[in-house]
Scaffold this motif. Sequence first.
Motif, PDB file in Angstrom:
ATOM      1  N   GLY A 128       0.819  -1.208   0.000  1.00 13.87           N
ATOM      2  CA  GLY A 128       0.000   0.000   0.000  1.00 13.87           C
ATOM      3  C   GLY A 128       0.854   1.260   0.000  1.00 13.87           C
ATOM      4  N   ALA A 129       1.907   1.261   0.820  1.00 16.35           N
ATOM      5  CA  ALA A 129       2.808   2.419   0.866  1.00 16.35           C
ATOM      6  C   ALA A 129       3.555   2.584  -0.451  1.00 16.35           C
ATOM      7  N   THR A 130       3.970   1.462  -1.050  1.00 19.29           N
ATOM      8  CA  THR A 130       4.663   1.517  -2.344  1.00 19.29           C
ATOM      9  C   THR A 130       3.750   2.081  -3.425  1.00 19.29           C
ATOM     10  N   ARG A 137       4.189  10.168  -6.906  1.00 23.19           N
ATOM     11  CA  ARG A 137       5.294  10.531  -7.799  1.00 23.19           C
ATOM     12  C   ARG A 137       4.774  10.864  -9.202  1.00 23.19           C
ATOM     13  N   LEU A 138       3.839  10.046  -9.698  1.00 28.00           N
ATOM     14  CA  LEU A 138       3.248  10.304 -11.014  1.00 28.00           C
ATOM     15  C   LEU A 138       2.453  11.610 -11.020  1.00 28.00           C
ATOM     16  N   LEU A 139       1.698  11.855  -9.968  1.00 30.24           N
ATOM     17  CA  LEU A 139       0.938  13.102  -9.885  1.00 30.24           C
ATOM     18  C   LEU A 139       1.857  14.315  -9.827  1.00 30.24           C
ATOM     19  N   LEU A 140       2.954  14.191  -9.106  1.00 27.44           N
ATOM     20  CA  LEU A 140       3.916  15.277  -9.029  1.00 27.44           C
ATOM     21  C   LEU A 140       4.562  15.558 -10.387  1.00 27.44           C
ATOM     22  N   GLU A 141       4.881  14.475 -11.108  1.00 25.64           N
ATOM     23  CA  GLU A 141       5.464  14.630 -12.449  1.00 25.64           C
ATOM     24  C   GLU A 141       4.464  15.266 -13.422  1.00 25.64           C
ATOM     25  N   LEU A 142       3.200  14.882 -13.311  1.00 25.68           N
ATOM     26  CA  LEU A 142       2.170  15.456 -14.160  1.00 25.68           C
ATOM     27  C   LEU A 142       1.958  16.949 -13.841  1.00 25.68           C
TER      28      LEU A 142
END
Length: 146
Positions: A128-130, A137-142
């Motif tokens: 769950g943490a992973t 991370r994906l949201l931050l990159e987007l």
Amino acid sequence: MPVLTLRNEGKTIEVAQGANLRKTLIQNGISPYSGIEKIANCMGNGICGTCRVEVADGKGVSALTPMEEGALVGFIPFYARSIGKNVRLSCRATITGDLTVATHPAVGIDAALTKQRLALLGIWSFFGATLLFVVLRLLLELATGR
């Protein structure tokens, strides 16, 4: 009419066939709860596992359901209760015949099942943490356009 014998209290009560055991106990001034369970319980909804009674011979009461069995062992993921063979939830038990019960049966911790539950909880927490890390991370990159 069936006769309900309360072993610990030394009482005998005549009850209607099909009566709910928890309601019958409470109506006769006997609490199926002990200690903090008198305050912290599900009020007879069959999910907390605190209104336990031990049926002396396993007869005179409705059959054990999977929901009741789960509530007896405990749904809490951190530990599992060790329950005796004839222990039932009084809120889920219907009186079908003469019945002898002992209120407040002893309950322990099932070490093997508790260990298994903790291991599964650790595995689920790791994955769950992973997953949460990857999504963030994906949201931050987007959001940053990288």
